[in-house]
Design a protein around this motif. Sequence first.
Motif, PDB file in Angstrom:
ATOM      1  N   GLN A  22       0.794  -1.111   0.180  1.00 56.79           N
ATOM      2  CA  GLN A  22      -0.100   0.040   0.064  1.00 56.79           C
ATOM      3  C   GLN A  22       0.961   1.188  -0.049  1.00 56.79           C
ATOM      4  O   GLN A  22       0.366   2.015  -0.579  1.00 56.79           O
ATOM      5  CB  GLN A  22      -0.984  -0.075   1.359  1.00 56.79           C
ATOM      6  CG  GLN A  22      -1.931   1.149   1.260  1.00 56.79           C
ATOM      7  CD  GLN A  22      -2.928   1.113  -0.055  1.00 56.79           C
ATOM      8  OE1 GLN A  22      -3.116   0.154  -0.224  1.00 56.79           O
ATOM      9  NE2 GLN A  22      -2.901   2.365  -0.601  1.00 56.79           N
ATOM     10  N   GLU A  23       1.990   1.087   0.832  1.00 54.70           N
ATOM     11  CA  GLU A  23       2.906   2.319   0.852  1.00 54.70           C
ATOM     12  C   GLU A  23       3.348   2.709  -0.504  1.00 54.70           C
ATOM     13  O   GLU A  23       3.414   3.780  -0.941  1.00 54.70           O
ATOM     14  CB  GLU A  23       3.738   2.114   1.911  1.00 54.70           C
ATOM     15  CG  GLU A  23       3.504   2.654   3.270  1.00 54.70           C
ATOM     16  CD  GLU A  23       4.664   1.783   4.258  1.00 54.70           C
ATOM     17  OE1 GLU A  23       5.914   2.241   3.877  1.00 54.70           O
ATOM     18  OE2 GLU A  23       4.315   1.679   5.099  1.00 54.70           O
ATOM     19  N   LEU A  24       3.860   1.734  -1.141  1.00 52.97           N
ATOM     20  CA  LEU A  24       4.265   1.716  -2.628  1.00 52.97           C
ATOM     21  C   LEU A  24       3.151   2.219  -3.676  1.00 52.97           C
ATOM     22  O   LEU A  24       3.504   3.321  -4.313  1.00 52.97           O
ATOM     23  CB  LEU A  24       4.904   0.662  -3.133  1.00 52.97           C
ATOM     24  CG  LEU A  24       6.302   0.034  -2.385  1.00 52.97           C
ATOM     25  CD1 LEU A  24       6.567  -1.326  -2.695  1.00 52.97           C
ATOM     26  CD2 LEU A  24       7.431   1.020  -3.209  1.00 52.97           C
ATOM     27  N   LYS A  83       2.813  15.095   0.904  1.00 53.78           N
ATOM     28  CA  LYS A  83       2.887  13.751   0.403  1.00 53.78           C
ATOM     29  C   LYS A  83       1.284  13.594   0.198  1.00 53.78           C
ATOM     30  O   LYS A  83       0.837  13.077  -0.774  1.00 53.78           O
ATOM     31  CB  LYS A  83       3.478  12.653   1.120  1.00 53.78           C
ATOM     32  CG  LYS A  83       5.015  12.612   1.029  1.00 53.78           C
ATOM     33  CD  LYS A  83       5.804  11.711   1.851  1.00 53.78           C
ATOM     34  CE  LYS A  83       7.308  11.463   1.537  1.00 53.78           C
ATOM     35  NZ  LYS A  83       7.693  10.486   2.315  1.00 53.78           N
ATOM     36  N   THR A  84       0.601  13.679   1.173  1.00 51.17           N
ATOM     37  CA  THR A  84      -0.734  13.492   1.189  1.00 51.17           C
ATOM     38  C   THR A  84      -1.548  14.253   0.243  1.00 51.17           C
ATOM     39  O   THR A  84      -2.395  13.520  -0.400  1.00 51.17           O
ATOM     40  CB  THR A  84      -1.554  13.718   2.742  1.00 51.17           C
ATOM     41  OG1 THR A  84      -0.851  12.729   3.509  1.00 51.17           O
ATOM     42  CG2 THR A  84      -2.855  12.942   2.721  1.00 51.17           C
ATOM     43  N   ARG A  85      -1.084  15.546   0.194  1.00 47.12           N
ATOM     44  CA  ARG A  85      -1.894  16.532  -0.841  1.00 47.12           C
ATOM     45  C   ARG A  85      -1.705  15.984  -2.134  1.00 47.12           C
ATOM     46  O   ARG A  85      -2.619  15.964  -3.037  1.00 47.12           O
ATOM     47  CB  ARG A  85      -1.425  17.823  -0.553  1.00 47.12           C
ATOM     48  CG  ARG A  85      -1.990  18.621   0.583  1.00 47.12           C
ATOM     49  CD  ARG A  85      -1.728  19.897   0.740  1.00 47.12           C
ATOM     50  NE  ARG A  85      -1.811  20.307   2.110  1.00 47.12           N
ATOM     51  CZ  ARG A  85      -1.335  21.642   2.412  1.00 47.12           C
ATOM     52  NH1 ARG A  85      -0.412  22.518   1.577  1.00 47.12           N
ATOM     53  NH2 ARG A  85      -1.624  22.159   3.686  1.00 47.12           N
ATOM     54  N   VAL A  86      -0.508  15.729  -2.556  1.00 51.51           N
ATOM     55  CA  VAL A  86      -0.250  15.236  -3.894  1.00 51.51           C
ATOM     56  C   VAL A  86      -0.740  14.087  -4.018  1.00 51.51           C
ATOM     57  O   VAL A  86      -1.354  14.005  -5.267  1.00 51.51           O
ATOM     58  CB  VAL A  86       1.416  15.047  -3.761  1.00 51.51           C
ATOM     59  CG1 VAL A  86       1.942  14.428  -5.415  1.00 51.51           C
ATOM     60  CG2 VAL A  86       2.262  16.483  -3.795  1.00 51.51           C
ATOM     61  N   ARG A  87      -0.823  13.098  -3.296  1.00 48.50           N
ATOM     62  CA  ARG A  87      -1.333  11.862  -3.589  1.00 48.50           C
ATOM     63  C   ARG A  87      -3.058  11.963  -3.600  1.00 48.50           C
ATOM     64  O   ARG A  87      -3.397  11.439  -4.698  1.00 48.50           O
ATOM     65  CB  ARG A  87      -1.387  10.710  -2.454  1.00 48.50           C
ATOM     66  CG  ARG A  87      -1.730   9.528  -2.802  1.00 48.50           C
ATOM     67  CD  ARG A  87      -1.200   8.500  -1.759  1.00 48.50           C
ATOM     68  NE  ARG A  87      -1.889   8.767  -0.616  1.00 48.50           N
ATOM     69  CZ  ARG A  87      -1.505   8.891   0.714  1.00 48.50           C
ATOM     70  NH1 ARG A  87      -0.043   9.174   0.952  1.00 48.50           N
ATOM     71  NH2 ARG A  87      -2.293   9.123   1.868  1.00 48.50           N
TER      72      ARG A  87
END
Lengths: 263, 57
Positions: free
Chosen positions: A5-7, B34-38
């Motif tokens: 999931q992390e990947l 990171k969360t925002r980009v994802r």
Amino acid sequence: MSDVQELRDLAPAYVLGALDPAEARDFEAALAGSPELQREVASYREVAALLALRDSAAPPAGLRERLLERVRQERSAEPTSRAPIVPLDARRQPRWLVVAPWVGLAASLAVAAGLGLQVRRLERSVGALDSTLAANQARLAARERTLNTILAPGVQLVPLTTSGEQPPGIQLFWDRQRNTAVLHAFRLEPAPEGHAYQLWLIRNGQPVPSQVFNSDPDGHALVEGITIPTEPGIEAYAVTQEPAGGSSQPTLPILLFGRVPTS
Amino acid sequence: LSEPQREAVELAYYQGLSHTEIAERLNQPLGTVKTRVRSAMQRLRDVLQPYYFEPSR
């Protein structure tokens, strides 16, 4: 397993080239052996492709300044050796090319400079880059306008569809606050010689002529800055094929049709 | 997209910044960036997928 999931979570950033070097290495190592990750990456590349709007990527802002700074540093270091020129292509990293070829170029130039390449050669690179930059400025500005329209709050996506296998489609990004729209067509064969496609607004049951356009040989079309009338009552959008100059009344049949979603 | 999501994607895509560089630029925690980009890319994919992707996918 949480590792998987992390990947997966890293895939969007990988496609944007936003992973830090160590993360990118780990991701690429896993990517090679994972069809699932490869599918994930492929799907995000489609999204990135829309952001790029099929155009060559524009150089990131600040690239020129960084190159000039490099030139200044090299000049002050007074290089004396004549190192062999490293072909720029030799140092390209495929990962960058997908989203931002210019990042690869910058990396190449940095490597070349690190090897002691002559200042003058680098200056020529900057000169060449300048002209390319100028050529890309307008496209970059246009793309940012497009992105602004597509991503602005309150933009409504109206999909125009038709039936069939592998049917053509159109996405109409309608900015209802600014009364503009961006049209993106795909799998739409170019209209025959002397003809073009025309967008129609269906308002209170009546067709209102709008933009005339055609698609590229690859079946894509991108039309920006379409003005949409402010009057209420637009129920749907339609596309027909018309003589190249467009028509005041639609020539049937309607090729693509999309009802405005009611929210 | 929310304004922070859009900003993160623009910095990554148009300015070629990495997660860490974006976090520094915005003075935000790395995890947040990171969360925002994802989330932004997932949202774009969800919106575009039904229309843009080949049916076989």
